[in-house]
Design a protein around this motif. Structure first.
Motif, short mmCIF file in Angstrom:
data_model
loop_
_atom_site.label_atom_id
_atom_site.label_comp_id
_atom_site.label_asym_id
_atom_site.label_seq_id
_atom_site.Cartn_x
_atom_site.Cartn_y
_atom_site.Cartn_z
N PHE A 44 0.94 -1.17 0.08
CA PHE A 44 -0.14 0.01 -0.09
C PHE A 44 0.88 1.22 -0.05
N TYR A 86 2.92 1.57 -3.42
CA TYR A 86 2.04 1.97 -4.40
C TYR A 86 1.31 3.33 -4.54
N SER A 87 1.24 3.66 -3.31
CA SER A 87 0.55 5.11 -2.80
C SER A 87 1.70 6.29 -3.17
N GLY A 116 3.01 4.69 -7.42
CA GLY A 116 2.08 4.13 -8.17
C GLY A 116 2.01 5.12 -9.57
N THR A 165 -7.12 5.08 -5.20
CA THR A 165 -6.99 4.76 -3.79
C THR A 165 -7.60 3.53 -3.76
N ASN A 182 -5.60 0.61 -4.89
CA ASN A 182 -4.46 0.36 -4.27
C ASN A 182 -4.82 -0.53 -2.88
N HIS A 197 -5.54 -4.19 -4.04
CA HIS A 197 -4.35 -4.66 -4.24
C HIS A 197 -3.62 -5.20 -2.84
#
Length: 102
Positions: A30, A33-34, A37, A47, A50, A53
Motif C-alpha cells: 500500500f 503504490y501510494s 504508483g 486509492t 490500491n 491490491h
C-alpha cells in the motif's frame, strides 16, 4: 476422522505467522503504490484499487505461508509415516510366513 492436535496447532501457528507477514507485505504494498504508483505504468492509481491490491497481497502471502510452512511439511510427514507403516507391515508379514528352522 478428526484433525489431530498437532496438525491443528501447526495450522493455527502458521496462520498467525502468515497473517503477521501478510499484514507487513500489505502495508508495504500500500505504501509503495501510494508513493510510486502514479509513476509506474499498469500500477493501481486509484486509492480503492490500491486498497484491493493490498488486500490481495495480504491474502496470497498468508495462504502461501500456510501452504509452504504448515500444510506441505505436514503432508510430507504424513506420507512418509504412511509409507514407513506400510513397509513395516509388509516386512513383518514376510517374516511371519517363513517357517522356523528346527
Amino acid at each position: 476422522m478428526g484433525i489431530s492436535t498437532q496438525l491443528r496447532q501447526t495450522l493455527v501457528g502458521t496462520t498467525v505467522v502468515g497473517a503477521f507477514f501478510g499484514a507487513l507485505c500489505a502495508l508495504g504494498s500500500f505504501a509503495f503504490y501510494s508513493e510510486y504508483g502514479p509513476r509506474i505504468a499498469g500500477a493501481p492509481h486509484d486509492t480503492w484499487a490500491n486498497v484491493f491490491h493490498a488486500i490481495g497481497t495480504f491474502f496470497w502471502v498468508t495462504v502461501g505461508i500456510i501452504g509452504a510452512f504448515g500444510l506441505l511439511p505436514s503432508a510430507v510427514s504424513f506420507a512418509l509415516s504412511r509409507l514407513s507403516r506400510e513397509a513395516s507391515n509388509s516386512s513383518s508379514k514376510r517374516t511371519r510366513d517363513k517357517p522356523r528352522a528346527a
